[in-house]
Design a protein around this motif. Structure first.
Motif, PDB file in Angstrom:
ATOM      1  N   PRO A 185       0.831  -1.210   0.000  1.00 21.37           N
ATOM      2  CA  PRO A 185       0.000   0.000   0.000  1.00 21.37           C
ATOM      3  C   PRO A 185       0.865   1.260   0.000  1.00 21.37           C
ATOM      4  CG  PRO A 185      -0.739  -1.559   1.669  1.00 21.37           C
ATOM      5  CD  PRO A 185       0.578  -2.057   1.181  1.00 21.37           C
ATOM      6  N   ALA A 186       0.330   2.329  -0.554  1.00 23.05           N
ATOM      7  CA  ALA A 186       1.064   3.587  -0.666  1.00 23.05           C
ATOM      8  C   ALA A 186       0.627   4.571   0.408  1.00 23.05           C
ATOM      9  CB  ALA A 186       0.853   4.197  -2.045  1.00 23.05           C
ATOM     10  N   VAL A 187       1.570   5.432   0.792  1.00 24.95           N
ATOM     11  CA  VAL A 187       1.302   6.475   1.787  1.00 24.95           C
ATOM     12  C   VAL A 187       1.975   7.769   1.345  1.00 24.95           C
ATOM     13  CG1 VAL A 187       1.665   7.242   4.158  1.00 24.95           C
ATOM     14  CG2 VAL A 187       1.125   4.837   3.702  1.00 24.95           C
ATOM     15  N   LEU A 188       1.238   8.866   1.465  1.00 24.82           N
ATOM     16  CA  LEU A 188       1.752  10.207   1.202  1.00 24.82           C
ATOM     17  C   LEU A 188       1.987  10.911   2.530  1.00 24.82           C
ATOM     18  CD1 LEU A 188       2.278  12.791  -0.530  1.00 24.82           C
ATOM     19  CD2 LEU A 188      -0.215  13.146  -0.500  1.00 24.82           C
ATOM     20  N   ILE A 189       3.169  11.507   2.711  1.00 24.73           N
ATOM     21  CA  ILE A 189       3.470  12.262   3.922  1.00 24.73           C
ATOM     22  C   ILE A 189       3.616  13.747   3.589  1.00 24.73           C
ATOM     23  CG2 ILE A 189       5.126  12.667   5.777  1.00 24.73           C
ATOM     24  CD1 ILE A 189       5.805   9.757   5.812  1.00 24.73           C
ATOM     25  N   TRP A 190       2.788  14.561   4.248  1.00 25.00           N
ATOM     26  CA  TRP A 190       2.907  16.017   4.195  1.00 25.00           C
ATOM     27  C   TRP A 190       3.712  16.451   5.425  1.00 25.00           C
ATOM     28  CZ3 TRP A 190       1.413  18.937   0.161  1.00 25.00           C
ATOM     29  CH2 TRP A 190       0.362  18.519  -0.659  1.00 25.00           C
ATOM     30  N   PRO A 191       4.879  17.068   5.258  1.00 24.40           N
ATOM     31  CA  PRO A 191       5.665  17.532   6.409  1.00 24.40           C
ATOM     32  C   PRO A 191       5.032  18.762   7.062  1.00 24.40           C
ATOM     33  CG  PRO A 191       7.002  17.357   4.400  1.00 24.40           C
ATOM     34  CD  PRO A 191       5.570  17.308   3.986  1.00 24.40           C
ATOM     35  N   ASP A 192       5.688  19.222   8.123  1.00 22.01           N
ATOM     36  CA  ASP A 192       5.250  20.435   8.791  1.00 22.01           C
ATOM     37  C   ASP A 192       5.752  21.673   8.035  1.00 22.01           C
ATOM     38  OD1 ASP A 192       7.945  20.721   9.461  1.00 22.01           O
ATOM     39  OD2 ASP A 192       7.690  20.004  11.507  1.00 22.01           O
ATOM     40  N   ILE A 193       5.662  22.824   8.667  1.00 23.43           N
ATOM     41  CA  ILE A 193       5.956  24.094   8.002  1.00 23.43           C
ATOM     42  C   ILE A 193       7.412  24.214   7.547  1.00 23.43           C
ATOM     43  CG2 ILE A 193       6.531  25.319  10.141  1.00 23.43           C
ATOM     44  CD1 ILE A 193       4.469  26.794   7.245  1.00 23.43           C
ATOM     45  N   LEU A 194       8.316  23.409   8.101  1.00 21.17           N
ATOM     46  CA  LEU A 194       9.717  23.471   7.689  1.00 21.17           C
ATOM     47  C   LEU A 194      10.037  22.499   6.563  1.00 21.17           C
ATOM     48  CD1 LEU A 194      11.618  24.058  11.048  1.00 21.17           C
ATOM     49  CD2 LEU A 194      10.712  25.712   9.407  1.00 21.17           C
ATOM     50  N   GLY A 195       9.045  21.767   6.097  1.00 24.42           N
ATOM     51  CA  GLY A 195       9.170  21.013   4.863  1.00 24.42           C
ATOM     52  C   GLY A 195       9.999  19.744   4.913  1.00 24.42           C
ATOM     53  N   LEU A 196      10.348  19.276   3.721  1.00 22.28           N
ATOM     54  CA  LEU A 196      11.119  18.044   3.549  1.00 22.28           C
ATOM     55  C   LEU A 196      12.536  18.240   4.067  1.00 22.28           C
ATOM     56  CD1 LEU A 196      11.612  15.227   2.366  1.00 22.28           C
ATOM     57  CD2 LEU A 196      11.979  16.315   0.139  1.00 22.28           C
ATOM     58  N   ARG A 197      12.921  17.411   5.034  1.00 19.87           N
ATOM     59  CA  ARG A 197      14.245  17.488   5.645  1.00 19.87           C
ATOM     60  C   ARG A 197      14.554  16.131   6.271  1.00 19.87           C
ATOM     61  NH1 ARG A 197      10.435  19.901   8.850  1.00 19.87           N
ATOM     62  NH2 ARG A 197      10.612  19.781  11.131  1.00 19.87           N
ATOM     63  N   PRO A 198      15.759  15.948   6.822  1.00 21.55           N
ATOM     64  CA  PRO A 198      16.159  14.609   7.272  1.00 21.55           C
ATOM     65  C   PRO A 198      15.197  13.919   8.227  1.00 21.55           C
ATOM     66  CG  PRO A 198      18.084  16.008   7.135  1.00 21.55           C
ATOM     67  CD  PRO A 198      16.907  16.888   6.836  1.00 21.55           C
ATOM     68  N   VAL A 199      14.586  14.644   9.172  1.00 18.00           N
ATOM     69  CA  VAL A 199      13.713  13.975  10.123  1.00 18.00           C
ATOM     70  C   VAL A 199      12.512  13.350   9.425  1.00 18.00           C
ATOM     71  CG1 VAL A 199      12.424  16.085  10.690  1.00 18.00           C
ATOM     72  CG2 VAL A 199      12.505  14.197  12.330  1.00 18.00           C
ATOM     73  N   PHE A 200      12.021  13.972   8.347  1.00 20.95           N
ATOM     74  CA  PHE A 200      10.885  13.396   7.630  1.00 20.95           C
ATOM     75  C   PHE A 200      11.332  12.295   6.676  1.00 20.95           C
ATOM     76  CE2 PHE A 200       8.735  17.066   9.372  1.00 20.95           C
ATOM     77  CZ  PHE A 200       7.509  16.506   9.703  1.00 20.95           C
ATOM     78  N   ARG A 201      12.546  12.370   6.201  1.00 19.72           N
ATOM     79  CA  ARG A 201      13.096  11.229   5.467  1.00 19.72           C
ATOM     80  C   ARG A 201      13.194  10.015   6.395  1.00 19.72           C
ATOM     81  NH1 ARG A 201      15.801  12.061   0.548  1.00 19.72           N
ATOM     82  NH2 ARG A 201      15.786  14.226  -0.169  1.00 19.72           N
ATOM     83  N   ASP A 202      13.585  10.248   7.629  1.00 19.97           N
ATOM     84  CA  ASP A 202      13.648   9.155   8.592  1.00 19.97           C
ATOM     85  C   ASP A 202      12.280   8.519   8.798  1.00 19.97           C
ATOM     86  OD1 ASP A 202      16.341   9.634   8.921  1.00 19.97           O
ATOM     87  OD2 ASP A 202      16.123  10.731  10.819  1.00 19.97           O
ATOM     88  N   MET A 203      11.246   9.345   8.872  1.00 19.76           N
ATOM     89  CA  MET A 203       9.887   8.818   9.021  1.00 19.76           C
ATOM     90  C   MET A 203       9.486   7.989   7.813  1.00 19.76           C
ATOM     91  SD  MET A 203       7.663  11.914  10.647  1.00 19.76           S
ATOM     92  CE  MET A 203       8.174  12.829  12.105  1.00 19.76           C
ATOM     93  N   GLY A 204       9.797   8.493   6.616  1.00 18.91           N
ATOM     94  CA  GLY A 204       9.465   7.760   5.401  1.00 18.91           C
ATOM     95  C   GLY A 204      10.164   6.421   5.343  1.00 18.91           C
ATOM     96  N   ARG A 205      11.418   6.415   5.728  1.00 17.90           N
ATOM     97  CA  ARG A 205      12.213   5.182   5.728  1.00 17.90           C
ATOM     98  C   ARG A 205      11.652   4.178   6.735  1.00 17.90           C
ATOM     99  NH1 ARG A 205      16.445   7.505   7.154  1.00 17.90           N
ATOM    100  NH2 ARG A 205      16.920   8.349   5.087  1.00 17.90           N
ATOM    101  N   ARG A 206      11.320   4.670   7.900  1.00 20.06           N
ATOM    102  CA  ARG A 206      10.791   3.783   8.942  1.00 20.06           C
ATOM    103  C   ARG A 206       9.444   3.199   8.539  1.00 20.06           C
ATOM    104  NH1 ARG A 206       9.548   5.379  15.315  1.00 20.06           N
ATOM    105  NH2 ARG A 206       9.007   3.261  15.977  1.00 20.06           N
ATOM    106  N   LEU A 207       8.596   4.019   7.937  1.00 17.73           N
ATOM    107  CA  LEU A 207       7.281   3.526   7.523  1.00 17.73           C
ATOM    108  C   LEU A 207       7.411   2.512   6.394  1.00 17.73           C
ATOM    109  CD1 LEU A 207       4.255   3.701   7.939  1.00 17.73           C
ATOM    110  CD2 LEU A 207       4.194   5.640   6.364  1.00 17.73           C
ATOM    111  N   ALA A 208       8.310   2.770   5.453  1.00 18.28           N
ATOM    112  CA  ALA A 208       8.519   1.819   4.351  1.00 18.28           C
ATOM    113  C   ALA A 208       8.978   0.470   4.879  1.00 18.28           C
ATOM    114  CB  ALA A 208       9.537   2.382   3.370  1.00 18.28           C
ATOM    115  N   ALA A 209       9.762   0.463   5.948  1.00 15.70           N
ATOM    116  CA  ALA A 209      10.234  -0.789   6.532  1.00 15.70           C
ATOM    117  C   ALA A 209       9.089  -1.621   7.092  1.00 15.70           C
ATOM    118  CB  ALA A 209      11.257  -0.500   7.632  1.00 15.70           C
TER     119      ALA A 209
END
Length: 288
Positions: free
Chosen positions: A70-94
């Motif tokens: 299944p697919a998931v779209l992540i909208w970050p907070d006001i500071l946008g795409l950055r390492p902490v949200f990449r970490d979330m994406g990686r963890r969710l994909a796992a």
């Protein structure tokens, strides 16, 4: 509730990471190691998503090997795409998902939109993001939502028979609701973490879109946001009930706005892990 006025304060404070590390126990360290091992089996790549207004620089994650998820779209907070949200994406994909983390501000600037420490109490820092936030008009959000979901559906790793999830943080909460309304046939689950502006007095308030959606909702509210606007929780619950949409609206007591985002002064590991568990349970129910 205004997402750029009620925020976590100082972000990217190096001392936060040092304090957190110093307080980690053996069990927490073991859990982090387990997560890291799982993420070794994740494929990550930078992608450009075509939209009606250009190309959005984004990050795509999916499990390694053959199969569909299944697919998931992540909208970050006001500071946008950055390492902490990449970490979330990686963890969710796992956990078995194809995940797209987007730069909402691609019309104005590629990610990262800020460098180093960002202090929301500093007017000069806030002024840097005001023109970026102005690009996120409701029509732009809706167009982008359609493009992002179409991009996910075009990936060979995406299980197109499954519904799509969308999750958002701070300003990403209302953007996630708009996504569910823009692509109602595909979005099966919406999660908002300390979302700002889910319910406003304006004619384009996201909560008014709930009847046009077909998703299950998880709305996790920050304690300090709730104390500022205690009526919002009940009004959101009423809106979901009236629309016949399954939803959980919960105030995380003791967890302030931004509690799920590592690197902020208010990051709350215990509450963040609880929220993560609730997110996975939602996706297991609604996206299978």
């Amino acid at each position: 509730m205004c997402d750029d006025e009620i925020h976590q304060g100082l972000v990217h404070d190096p001392s936060v990471s040092r304090r957190t590390f110093g307080l980690m126990g053996v069990a927490a360290a073991a859990g982090a190691a387990t997560i890291a091992r799982a993420q070794d089996n994740v494929v990550e790549k930078d992608v450009m998503v075509k939209t009606p207004d250009g190309e959005a620089d984004s990050a795509l994650f999916h499990p390694a090997g053959t199969g569909t998820w299944p697919a998931v779209l992540i909208w970050p907070d006001i500071l946008g795409l950055r390492p902490v949200f990449r970490d979330m994406g990686r963890r969710l994909a796992a956990q078995g998902y194809v995940v797209l983390v987007v730069n909402p501000f691609y019309r104005a600037k590629k990610a990262p939109i800020v460098d180093g420490t960002f202090n929301f109490a500093n007017p000069e820092d806030r002024a840097k993001i005001a023109p970026l936030r102005a690009t996120l008009t409701p029509p732009n959000i809706d167009k982008d939502s359609v493009a992002y979901v179409a991009f996910l559906d075009a990936q060979p790793q995406t299980d197109k028979a499954a519904k799509v999830g969308v999750q958002g943080y701070c300003m990403g909460g209302p953007l996630s609701v708009r996504t569910a309304a823009a692509v109602p046939d595909r979005i099966g689950a919406v999660a908002s973490f300390h979302g700002g502006g889910l319910l406003t007095a304006e004619a384009d308030s996201p909560h008014l879109l709930i009847p046009t959606t077909r998703a299950e909702y998880l709305i996790l509210v920050a304690d300090n946001d709730h104390k500022r606007e205690p009526e919002v929780k009940d009004k959101l619950a009423e809106a979901f009930k009236a629309a016949g949409r399954p939803a959980k609206v919960e105030v995380y007591e003791g967890a302030d706005h931004g509690w799920t985002v590592k690197g902020s002064q208010v990051y709350n590991e215990a509450a963040a892990e609880k929220a993560w568990a609730e997110l996975l349970a939602l996706y297991k129910r609604a996206l299978s």
